[in-house]
Design an enzyme around this catalytic site. Structure first.
Site, mmCIF file in Angstrom:
data_model
loop_
_atom_site.group_PDB
_atom_site.id
_atom_site.type_symbol
_atom_site.label_atom_id
_atom_site.label_comp_id
_atom_site.label_asym_id
_atom_site.label_seq_id
_atom_site.Cartn_x
_atom_site.Cartn_y
_atom_site.Cartn_z
ATOM 1 N N GLY A 86 -58.781 -37.966 -14.892
ATOM 2 C CA GLY A 86 -57.916 -38.591 -13.885
ATOM 3 C C GLY A 86 -56.507 -38.558 -14.444
ATOM 4 C CB SER A 119 -59.777 -33.967 -17.516
ATOM 5 O OG SER A 119 -58.517 -33.698 -16.980
ATOM 6 C CB ALA A 120 -57.456 -38.196 -18.538
ATOM 7 C CG HIS A 156 -57.535 -29.393 -15.991
ATOM 8 N ND1 HIS A 156 -58.400 -29.200 -14.934
ATOM 9 C CD2 HIS A 156 -57.676 -30.699 -16.349
ATOM 10 C CE1 HIS A 156 -59.026 -30.351 -14.673
ATOM 11 N NE2 HIS A 156 -58.607 -31.272 -15.508
ATOM 12 C CD GLU A 191 -59.671 -26.059 -13.867
ATOM 13 O OE1 GLU A 191 -60.250 -25.354 -13.020
ATOM 14 O OE2 GLU A 191 -58.843 -26.941 -13.564
#
Lengths: 242, 242
Positions: A86, A119-120, A156, A191
């Site tokens: 997020g 991700s985060a 990403h 990704e």
């Protein structure tokens, strides 16, 4: 330390975590209960439900750390934690405000807690959030992150679009600017890929590989399966202008 | 206050500032000397030379604020300042370290200094840098910016690519997340466009228009030439979760 760091939670055209389900299964081993940190998104209940559904086929029980009276308690007695993706700034601020940050850092460093990030959640395993792609929508107390690895990660990771007419910086240009100010390698994971860290060993997994950026050298392509353990010996130097 | 806020320094296929040269000429009026702030890029001399060359056809003398013994002095006696684009975090940190920040803020607010900004330099005219697109490569003392306008600006505004398979957030998704945490309008100015603020009047100029994001409303399209003066009456509320 035992880390599984996904570039992304979801591949295009697939459901949440589908591309990494087998790897997650092996990583968790006999740990079938997972404390989930949903702070990077606004809807904590909704996010936790999505992750619970994604991991149900593996028979894994998912507990949102926001559901109990003290979010630190949910992390304190879990065998594994999953810090979801997020907005990295929102995630870091909430981890600090709740005190979950200290508990996770202490237990992971001690080897008591397996850490799954996406991700985060992957960003924050570096010493700082300085290579996040996210918009700084809220202000965390500082950019300091967990520092489970001594280099930066860019999740990403995106190759330049050859026919773009947009004048904003490409990802590579942004990371080059990072290296103008900091002498710290950056692992850009495309990704579909992930980094597995187990003690002194670090290995690239999944699809599409990664690109390694270091100061004063050309970026280097890394194929899936590459051993990148030597990165764990990095001595990062922040605010060290070229 | 007298502001000209460009979304970008350079359109695709054009030289620096070419798309806005006529507007800059009119904006500067009889002010033919410009203090240039090159801090958003690493190469201050090179950047200043590019801007000097771009503005030479208008007969404008460009002085890099980094060239004198005290960068505050160059801004203190100039009739106009140009804060150039690059990395917003690097720019803000340098403005704070040098003390140029306070001089610019004071003189622009007092109506003594015309402010030309582009990209990162446009970002900083909002109350915070929370809607920058840039990577947080260095850590400024805080996210607080000039606050010449009471709303946020997103430069280089980019519409979603309909056929993208990349799973990173679109610009609109990022700004929606900003609005989850802050009740502050965001003006997303597409490349080729600008915002002109003169006293109580704010007008959209250039090409391609803008998109206005506000909490609890659909994003709104604004055409070139649109009067957006009502935005100057905004009462921004940061850290005000939806």
């Amino acid at each position: 330390m035992d880390l599984l760091l996904l570039s992304n939670s979801r591949n295009h055209g697939q459901s949440f975590l589908a591309h990494a389900l087998e790897e997650i299964d092996g990583f968790l081993g006999d740990a079938r209960r997972l404390a989930f940190v949903p702070y990077a998104l606004r809807d904590h209940d909704g996010y936790t439900a999505i992750i619970a559904e994604a991991l149900a086929p593996l028979g894994i029980e998912v507990v949102g750390v926001h559901t109990g009276a003290d979010p630190r308690a949910a992390v304190a007695d879990a065998p594994a934690v999953f810090v979801g993706g997020g907005n990295t700034f929102r995630l870091l601020r909430a981890l600090r405000t709740t005190g979950v940050f200290e508990v996770v850092r202490h237990r992971v460093t001690a080897g008591d807690l397996r850490y799954l990030g996406s991700s985060a959640g992957t960003n924050l395993t570096a010493p700082t959030l300085r290579t996040t792609n996210d918009m700084p929508i809220v202000e965390p107390p500082s950019f300091e992150a967990f520092g489970f690895v001594p280099f930066q990660i860019n999740p990403h990771y995106l190759d330049p679009a050859p026919d773009s007419t947009h004048m904003g910086e490409t990802r590579e240009q942004r990371l080059t600017e990072f290296l103008e100010e900091n002498d710290v390698p950056v692992l850009g994971i495309r990704e579909g890929g992930w980094l597995r860290v187990c003690g002194e060993t670090a290995t690239l997994g999944g699809a599409n590989g990664a690109r390694l950026f270091t100061r004063a050298a050309e970026p280097r392509e890394l194929a899936p399966g590459a051993d990148v353990s030597q990165l764990l010996a990095t001595r990062p130097r922040y605010d060290s202008p070229a």
